[in-house]
Design an enzyme around this catalytic site. Sequence first.
Site, PDB file in Angstrom:
ATOM      1  N   LYS A 125      -0.308  -7.468 -16.843  1.00 44.30           N
ATOM      2  CA  LYS A 125      -1.498  -8.138 -16.193  1.00 44.30           C
ATOM      3  C   LYS A 125      -2.238  -6.847 -15.606  1.00 44.30           C
ATOM      4  O   LYS A 125      -1.815  -5.694 -15.211  1.00 44.30           O
ATOM      5  CB  LYS A 125      -0.754  -8.552 -14.585  1.00 44.30           C
ATOM      6  CG  LYS A 125      -1.808  -8.948 -13.378  1.00 44.30           C
ATOM      7  CD  LYS A 125      -0.934  -9.536 -12.363  1.00 44.30           C
ATOM      8  CE  LYS A 125      -0.664  -8.486 -11.226  1.00 44.30           C
ATOM      9  NZ  LYS A 125       0.088  -9.008  -9.879  1.00 44.30           N
ATOM     10  N   GLN A 154       0.978  -1.254  -0.063  1.00 40.15           N
ATOM     11  CA  GLN A 154      -0.047  -0.069  -0.029  1.00 40.15           C
ATOM     12  C   GLN A 154       0.949   1.101   0.053  1.00 40.15           C
ATOM     13  O   GLN A 154       0.822   2.060   0.856  1.00 40.15           O
ATOM     14  CB  GLN A 154      -0.870  -0.023   1.281  1.00 40.15           C
ATOM     15  CG  GLN A 154      -1.850   1.160   1.333  1.00 40.15           C
ATOM     16  CD  GLN A 154      -3.079   1.015   0.333  1.00 40.15           C
ATOM     17  OE1 GLN A 154      -3.453  -0.022   0.015  1.00 40.15           O
ATOM     18  NE2 GLN A 154      -3.541   1.968  -0.179  1.00 40.15           N
ATOM     19  N   ARG A 201      -4.849  -5.830 -12.387  1.00 35.91           N
ATOM     20  CA  ARG A 201      -5.587  -6.318 -11.313  1.00 35.91           C
ATOM     21  C   ARG A 201      -6.951  -5.954 -11.226  1.00 35.91           C
ATOM     22  O   ARG A 201      -7.377  -4.739 -11.284  1.00 35.91           O
ATOM     23  CB  ARG A 201      -4.613  -5.810 -10.105  1.00 35.91           C
ATOM     24  CG  ARG A 201      -5.437  -6.433  -8.600  1.00 35.91           C
ATOM     25  CD  ARG A 201      -4.053  -6.241  -7.693  1.00 35.91           C
ATOM     26  NE  ARG A 201      -3.076  -7.126  -7.597  1.00 35.91           N
ATOM     27  CZ  ARG A 201      -3.210  -8.592  -7.206  1.00 35.91           C
ATOM     28  NH1 ARG A 201      -4.506  -9.144  -6.964  1.00 35.91           N
ATOM     29  NH2 ARG A 201      -2.260  -9.226  -7.336  1.00 35.91           N
ATOM     30  N   ASP A 226       4.494  -9.622 -14.316  1.00 32.32           N
ATOM     31  CA  ASP A 226       3.988  -8.153 -14.155  1.00 32.32           C
ATOM     32  C   ASP A 226       4.770  -7.212 -14.115  1.00 32.32           C
ATOM     33  O   ASP A 226       5.952  -7.253 -14.181  1.00 32.32           O
ATOM     34  CB  ASP A 226       2.951  -8.017 -12.995  1.00 32.32           C
ATOM     35  CG  ASP A 226       3.390  -8.406 -11.673  1.00 32.32           C
ATOM     36  OD1 ASP A 226       4.651  -8.276 -11.621  1.00 32.32           O
ATOM     37  OD2 ASP A 226       2.824  -8.741 -10.844  1.00 32.32           O
TER      38      ASP A 226
HETATM   39  C1  R5P Z   1       2.691  -7.488  -7.690  1.00 29.64           C
HETATM   40  O1  R5P Z   1       3.051  -6.320  -8.287  1.00 29.64           O
HETATM   41  C2  R5P Z   1       3.625  -8.314  -7.153  1.00 29.64           C
HETATM   42  O2  R5P Z   1       4.806  -8.517  -7.983  1.00 29.64           O
HETATM   43  C3  R5P Z   1       3.102  -9.896  -7.149  1.00 29.64           C
HETATM   44  O3  R5P Z   1       2.677 -10.305  -8.341  1.00 29.64           O
HETATM   45  C4  R5P Z   1       1.607  -9.672  -6.178  1.00 29.64           C
HETATM   46  O4  R5P Z   1       1.973  -9.150  -5.153  1.00 29.64           O
HETATM   47  C5  R5P Z   1       1.181 -11.240  -5.928  1.00 29.64           C
HETATM   48  O5  R5P Z   1      -0.039 -10.992  -5.304  1.00 29.64           O
HETATM   49  P1  R5P Z   1      -1.069 -12.228  -5.484  1.00 29.64           P
HETATM   50  O6  R5P Z   1      -0.155 -13.591  -5.151  1.00 29.64           O
HETATM   51  O7  R5P Z   1      -2.179 -11.958  -4.512  1.00 29.64           O
HETATM   52  O8  R5P Z   1      -1.554 -12.297  -6.854  1.00 29.64           O
END
Ligand code: R5P
Length: 285
Positions: free
Chosen positions: A187, A91, A189, A164
């Site tokens: 990616k 965050q 989100r 990503d």
């Molecule tokens: C995001 O920018 C990070 O590099 C990770 O890909 C992300 O924090 C992974 O989170 P989750 O396993 O919840 O998809």
Amino acid sequence: MIVFSGQNSKELAAKIVRGGFAEGKVERKTFPDGELYLRVATNVKGKECVVVASTTSNDDLVELLLLLDALNDQGAERIIAVVPYLAYARQDKAFLEGEALSAKTVVKLVSGLCDEILTFNCHFLDKEGKEKYQSVEVNNLDAFPILAKHFQEELKDPILIAPDKGSLEYAKTAAERMGCDFDNLSKTRVSSEEVEYEQKDLDVNGRDVLILDDIISTGGTIIRASEFIRKQSPSSINVGCVHGVFARGTEGLKKAVDSLVCTDTIQRPESKVSVSDQIIEELKK
Ligand code: R5P
């Protein structure tokens, strides 16, 4: 230099101590209401101290703050907070008005109680080295190369894929060091648990794919990325991450990929790669 450990970083701290440092003793207990008590039981007056404590929960964070402050109170000369996994680092921007900038708050609290913060692949920094965030300097080490080295010994002619933007620069550098092909995915989100990938043709047919990411939290990113890549017929999909948060466990992840490895910034059964040597080297500089 005396090395103290947070409750959940004992194995990593022990490896660091074996690198040639003294071990600091801490007495701990939890009060009936859940509050933490701790006491520094080693004389630290005029000494350089290191606290090794990954923060994977609110309790870990409070423990780190209490320990740093107790070392200050006991007259430590210099304190290095080695926080291999830094809580709340994701965050780092306020997306809506009024949102707490949690990364800033945590960095402010920790840096106010120590002389240096050392961490790994910190989410709000995209390169290694001493970098500033919200005017606080953070020494950000990169564990992608040791993950890459681990897989280099196991995979033939791998293609490394960054899932990503967050892992792009680190993964690219790791691919250069491995001398292997590299590609990346785009990616989006959708929610804290859901991600989507943009269509892309990859050169993965019959090859061993290696996905390197900084954090696996819910596993959504890796599971979706693996589904996407699997459609293009790779021989295997192998995943390495620095921080194995594994907020939803590893069952779904292990079904989606052929191998899963993380470092010991957070101690897990999948921690096959240790960041201890990098920390030792940094502390001896
Ligand atoms: C995001 O920018 C990070 O590099 C990770 O890909 C992300 O924090 C992974 O989170 P989750 O396993 O919840 O998809």
